[in-house]
Design an enzyme around this catalytic site. Structure first.
Site, mmCIF file in Angstrom:
data_model
loop_
_atom_site.group_PDB
_atom_site.id
_atom_site.type_symbol
_atom_site.label_atom_id
_atom_site.label_comp_id
_atom_site.label_asym_id
_atom_site.label_seq_id
_atom_site.Cartn_x
_atom_site.Cartn_y
_atom_site.Cartn_z
ATOM 1 N N VAL A 1 -8.439 22.055 24.708
ATOM 2 C CA VAL A 1 -8.654 21.487 26.050
ATOM 3 C C VAL A 1 -7.642 22.088 27.025
ATOM 4 C CG1 VAL A 1 -8.650 19.365 27.420
ATOM 5 C CG2 VAL A 1 -9.567 19.344 25.086
ATOM 6 N N ARG B 1 -8.532 9.579 19.890
ATOM 7 C CA ARG B 1 -8.100 10.150 18.610
ATOM 8 C C ARG B 1 -6.763 9.557 18.176
ATOM 9 N NH1 ARG B 1 -9.752 16.568 18.241
ATOM 10 N NH2 ARG B 1 -11.987 16.198 17.990
ATOM 11 N N THR C 1 -3.928 21.939 17.042
ATOM 12 C CA THR C 1 -5.038 21.783 17.978
ATOM 13 C C THR C 1 -6.207 22.648 17.503
ATOM 14 O OG1 THR C 1 -4.189 23.594 19.337
ATOM 15 C CG2 THR C 1 -3.517 21.361 19.951
ATOM 16 N N CYS D 1 -5.252 15.927 -4.608
ATOM 17 C CA CYS D 1 -3.927 16.375 -5.024
ATOM 18 C C CYS D 1 -4.010 17.866 -5.342
ATOM 19 C CB CYS D 1 -3.398 15.595 -6.221
ATOM 20 S SG CYS D 1 -4.300 15.877 -7.753
#
Length: 549
Positions: free
Chosen positions: A268, A195, A258, A404
């Site tokens: 995790v 990631r 997270t 936007c």
């Protein structure tokens, strides 16, 4: 070999008109490898937010749209097409309901059981409603949040400030770019190395670090020099944050992105490698959840200690406070939510995340609409700064798109201008106009958008249902109602809307009704709760509220 999905480009239709072609392309765009976090498993973002229940259902959705008549509506029940009915040409072409459960059974355990039986699907917000556009979809909202924070605490800039957060998934991946756009130096902790690499590739992140000392060295140097820098650290926040506290290193700002809303498929646990965690998730889900919640408690305890030592700490809507609270961290809610702190005044004015996507696949269509929005609203400094920065620094993922924040009146004005551009041939193909469910009047979420409402109406969920009903009646191209987005099952109900600007005069009516009523209901919702800004806005805009005094 995993299946690769990519939305068609150009002007060739695969369906009977653009109102049907639009959802056809957008569900595929949600699963484009450039867009989705785990496309092989139909997961778009947010832990386990999916576009369709399974590949068979996905194929049947496409087949249904290919054969759908111009006066028919496809019904999608938690990622599975279940019926097609004759309606009328101004009705939505698709109606979606995702993960809805009777309240007594609205919890993760029941949901996971039903999901395992193939009966439901978690749609997050824009995953199951087919209007996710990659990290840009949240970058601007994150930019707005940090801009409001900087205005409130630091004279409008994050220059010379150290921001700490965690999570570089589809939502959290927006953080480093938004923070550096405001000249801040940030450290973002992420357990999944891939990631981090992905955010480097899209230029949302500047540097990856494998070691805390190395990461801190870079961030603190940038802070001292007043230089914008984002560092992604491979690590677990439940380990890193307590270590920072032990070292006496207290950031200026702390938050978290997270996937704490999902203790099984999202967060995790610490004390193990990512591969070990994935194996445990499969072999012993109950033990995994137990360890994940324990790690969240450690994570939040460190955030609370940083708050006590002077950091500005806020919750970014992932329900980590509740998870920690359930694990015995009884002061978890001393951390305030970002909505009442920084965003609610914007919601009271009917402002929220407005996004549009070029179905042509040509970036030039977006650049032309960028110019149009700047021409229409030259006196909005944050909007103008955002569009300029986005053009320079935001890499498109999948079909070119822009986002936007626009308010009541602005949305309809810009939407009609886009439709006129399509009609005149200034754009190569129609434009899809939508928004996040995280908007002014489309969500009930007591730990996020509707936390600490003035009248105590945090958990009142009539508003997102009314929002979906109003947008359906107004003629949106597709409308969705979801459960559990952002904060997890049992904690939110929310609605999405999309309208396709195909250049026709009939669509002018759709756009004017949808893009007026949708934010208008947000003003009504907040005025009804007693917010003076919303009451003033409702009166100034002539919004009819029978019981407004």
């Amino acid at each position: 070999m995993s299946r690769v999905v990519r939305a068609p480009r150009g002007t060739e239709l695969h369906c009977k008109n653009w109102q049907i072609e639009a959802p056809y392309r957008m569900i595929m765009n949600n699963l484009d490898p450039e867009v989705a976090e785990d496309p092989a498993n139909l997961i778009v973002y947010g832990g386990a937010g999916k576009a369709a229940r399974n590949w068979e259902a996905f194929d049947k959705i496409l087949e249904s749209l290919e054969n759908l008549e111009e006066d028919e509506t496809l019904l999608v029940q938690s990622g599975k097409p279940v019926g097609i009915f004759k309606t009328h040409e101004m009705a939505p072409r698709v109606l979606i309901s995702n993960a809805m459960l009777v309240p007594k059974w609205a919890n993760w355990e029941t949901f996971w059981d039903l999901e395992a039986k193939g009966l439901t699907m978690y749609g997050q917000m824009t995953a199951g409603s087919w209007i996710y556009i990659g990290s840009q979809g949240i970058v601007e909202g994150t930019f707005e949040t940090f801009a409001a924070l900087a205005k409130k605490h630091f004279d409008g800039s994050l220059k010379g400030k150290f921001v700490l957060s965690a999570g570089l998934g589809g939502m959290g991946g927006a953080q480093p770019l938004a923070i550096t756009m405001l000249d801040g130096a940030c450290l973002i902790v992420e357990v999944d190395r891939n990631r981090i690499k992905r955010r480097l590739e899209t230029k949302y992140l500047d540097v990856m670090a494998e070691d805390l000392d190395e990461a801190l060295g870079m961030v603190m140097k940038a802070k001292e020099e007043g230089r914008a820098l984002s560092v992604g650290l491979v690590g677990n926040a439940a380990d890193v944050h307590p270590e920072l506290v032990r070292r006496g290193i207290i950031p200026d700002v702390v938050t978290d992105q997270t996937s704490a809303h999902d203790p099984l498929n999202g967060y995790v646990p610490n004390g193990m490698t990512l591969d070990e965690a994935i194996a445990l998730r499969k072999s012993n889900p109950e033990e995994y959840i137990k360890r994940a919640k324990k790690a969240m408690a450690e994570h939040v305890l460190a955030m609370l200690e940083m708050q006590k030592r002077g950091a500005i700490v806020f919750d970014y809507g992932n329900n980590i406070r509740r998870m920690a609270y359930d694990e015995g961290v009884k002061d978890a809610f001393n951390i305030p939510s970002y909505v009442p702190e920084y965003i609610r005044d914007l919601f009271c004015e009917g402002k929220g995340p407005f996004r549009w996507v070029a179905l042509s696949g040509d970036p030039e269509d977006i650049y032309k609409t960028d110019q149009k929005v700047l021409e229409l609203f030259p006196d909005d400094p944050i909007l103008n700064r955002w569009i300029r920065l986005a053009r320079e620094r935001v890499k498109f993922q999948g079909l070119p798109a822009r986002i936007c924040w626009l308010g009541y009146g602005q949305r309809a004005e810009f939407g009609l201008a886009i439709n006129e551009m399509v009609r005149k041939g200034e754009l190569k193909a129609p434009i899809v106009i939508g928004r996040d469910h995280h908007d002014t009047g489309s969500v009930a979420s007591p730990y996020r958008e509707t936390e600490a409402m003035k009248d105590g109406s945090d958990a009142i969920a009539d508003w997102p249902i009314l929002n979906a009903l109003l947008n359906t009646a107004s003629g949106a191209t597709w409308v969705s109602v979801h459960h559990g987005g952002g904060v997890g099952i049992g904690y939110s109900i929310h609605a999405g809307v999309v309208v396709c600007a195909d250049g026709t005069k009939e669509t002018d009516l759709r756009i004017e009704r949808v893009l007026t009523g949708d934010p208008g209901l947000g003003i009504v919702r907040h005025a009804d709760a007693g917010y003076e800004i919303a009451i003033k806005t409702a009166k100034e805009k002539g919004i009819k509220m029978p019981m407004l005094k």
